[in-house]
Design an enzyme around this catalytic site. Structure first.
Site, PDB file in Angstrom:
ATOM      1  N   CYS A 135      43.644  40.938 106.619  1.00 29.20           N
ATOM      2  CA  CYS A 135      42.482  41.835 106.522  1.00 29.20           C
ATOM      3  C   CYS A 135      41.297  41.132 105.867  1.00 29.20           C
ATOM      4  CB  CYS A 135      42.890  43.079 105.727  1.00 29.20           C
ATOM      5  SG  CYS A 135      41.552  44.228 105.428  1.00 29.20           S
ATOM      6  N   CYS A 138      39.325  43.252 103.389  1.00 24.37           N
ATOM      7  CA  CYS A 138      40.021  43.432 102.102  1.00 24.37           C
ATOM      8  C   CYS A 138      39.952  42.158 101.255  1.00 24.37           C
ATOM      9  CB  CYS A 138      41.495  43.749 102.325  1.00 24.37           C
ATOM     10  SG  CYS A 138      41.798  45.030 103.537  1.00 24.37           S
ATOM     11  N   ASP A 139      40.198  41.021 101.875  1.00 22.99           N
ATOM     12  CA  ASP A 139      40.447  39.803 101.100  1.00 22.99           C
ATOM     13  C   ASP A 139      39.379  38.721 101.225  1.00 22.99           C
ATOM     14  OD1 ASP A 139      42.817  40.939 100.250  1.00 22.99           O
ATOM     15  OD2 ASP A 139      43.980  40.089 101.887  1.00 22.99           O
TER      16      ASP A 139
END
Ligand SMILES: Cc1cc2nc3c(=O)[nH]c(=O)nc-3n(C[C@H](O)[C@H](O)[C@H](O)COP(=O)(O)OP(=O)(O)OC[C@H]3O[C@@H](n4cnc5c(N)ncnc54)[C@H](O)[C@@H]3O)c2cc1C
Length: 310
Positions: A135, A138-139
């Site tokens: 992701c 997300c990261d």
């Protein structure tokens, strides 16, 4: 013995399911929630979550889900650590089965999430969250000004590579073929981006790592078999997701990728059956959006049950 009929059964204990549990429990609906194989959902497989509002310095994924579980239980949610294997939603009383029991409910919230596809490479599980990610939203931030590799050839791979190019110093996009599933406009946009280097037709044959995490990858030319090593700080899988919707067919409608289709927020095609979170969201797939849909489903269940009472 007469079978107990629950007001609402929730399937899945990720952010969507546990939020639905908190809301329905606080509305005195005594929800029962089934955890499946991954209690707490996808966030239990990651380390730091930095975009969950309210935690200034971030929160560890497993801790966040532990807290959500405790919050749901505090209001009287019953958690069952079992998997739903079969359903029959044809009548007004919805029936669900695990391998050991039959469950009856007036309403059901499906929040079974989606599983990111991976390449099943050696050491993949241990490296997830330590240089390996599924992701970019997300990261990506963890790789600011670093060099990363994105695997995939569809629209989401182009999107993730483009997103990461705004944060990272360099992005290598690896795709096993020299034709792409992505729309030409997305490919052209990524190709025009000076920070994105296309590496085709190649696939990642091996993850290279040290004791701290990913340090690179061995790439193999899909046509010649020749290999080479690239050094990168992070590797992002962007090869799609598998929504966990199979068990609920034919009582829900799905799109071409098996995501459950919802209308008016979380309603499925079957009255009394609601879907929330990644299972019904091919677009955002974030904890906060999953939790938001869990809240919507809970309130819609409340209204549905009030309608049943007349
Ligand atoms: C490694 C990783 C890192 C991430 N980092 C972030 C981040 O930093 N920020 C962010 O916002 N999002 C992040 N995400 C995305 C986020 O985790 C998801 O968007 C979110 O978890 C979706 O929640 P959900 O409740 O819809 O489903 P999930 O979290 O997928 O939970 C699904 C639940 O359903 C259960 N289940 C499935 N089938 C059955 C069945 N048949 N019977 C019973 N139960 C069943 C599972 O066991 C699980 O409990 C990350 C995802 C991953 C994989």
């Amino acid at each position: 013995m007469t079978q107990k009929v629950h007001n609402v059964v929730i399937v899945g204990t990720g952010p969507a399911g546990l939020t639905a549990a908190i809301y329905t429990a606080r509305a005195s609906l005594s929800p029962v929630i089934y955890a499946g194989l991954l209690h707490g959902g996808q966030l239990t497989t990651t380390t730091e979550v930095e975009n969950w509002p309210g935690s200034e310095h971030g929160v560890m994924g497993p801790k966040l889900m532990q807290d959500m579980t405790a919050q749901a239980e505090r209001f009287g949610t019953e958690i069952v650590y079992d998997t739903i294997t079969k359903v029959d939603f044809s009548g007004p009383i919805k029936k669900l089965w695990t391998d050991s029991e039959e469950i009856h409910a007036k309403a059901v919230i499906i929040s079974t999430g989606a599983t990111a596809k991976t390449m099943k490479l050696e050491n993949e599980a241990q490296l997830m969250g330590r240089g390996l990610s599924t992701c970019a939203t997300c990261d990506g931030f963890f790789y600011k000004n670093k060099k990363v590799l994105v695997i995939g050839g569809g629209d989401s791979a182009m999107e993730e590579a483009t997103y990461l190019s705004k944060l990272c110093s360099e992005v290598i996009l690896v795709h096993r073929r020299d034709v792409f599933k992505a729309s030409p406009i997305m490919v052209d946009r990524a190709k025009a981006n000076k920070k994105i280097q296309f590496k085709v037709p190649f696939h990642v044959a091996k993850l290279v790592h040290d004791e701290t995490g990913v340090t690179g990858a061995i790439l193999e030319n899909s046509e010649t078999g020749a290999t080479e090593e690239v050094k990168v700080d992070g590797i992002f899988y962007a090869i799609g997701h598998i929504p966990n919707s199979g068990v609920f067919l034919p009582y829900v409608e799905t799109d071409e990728n098996n995501y459950i289709k919802v209308h008016e927020f979380t309603k499925t095609k079957t009255p009394g059956i609601f879907a929330a979170g990644d299972i019904a969201d091919p677009t955002f797939r974030q904890a906060i959006t999953a939790a938001g849909m869990g809240c919507q489903a809970a309130i819609q269940v409340q209204h549905y049950l009030e309608g049943l009472e007349g």
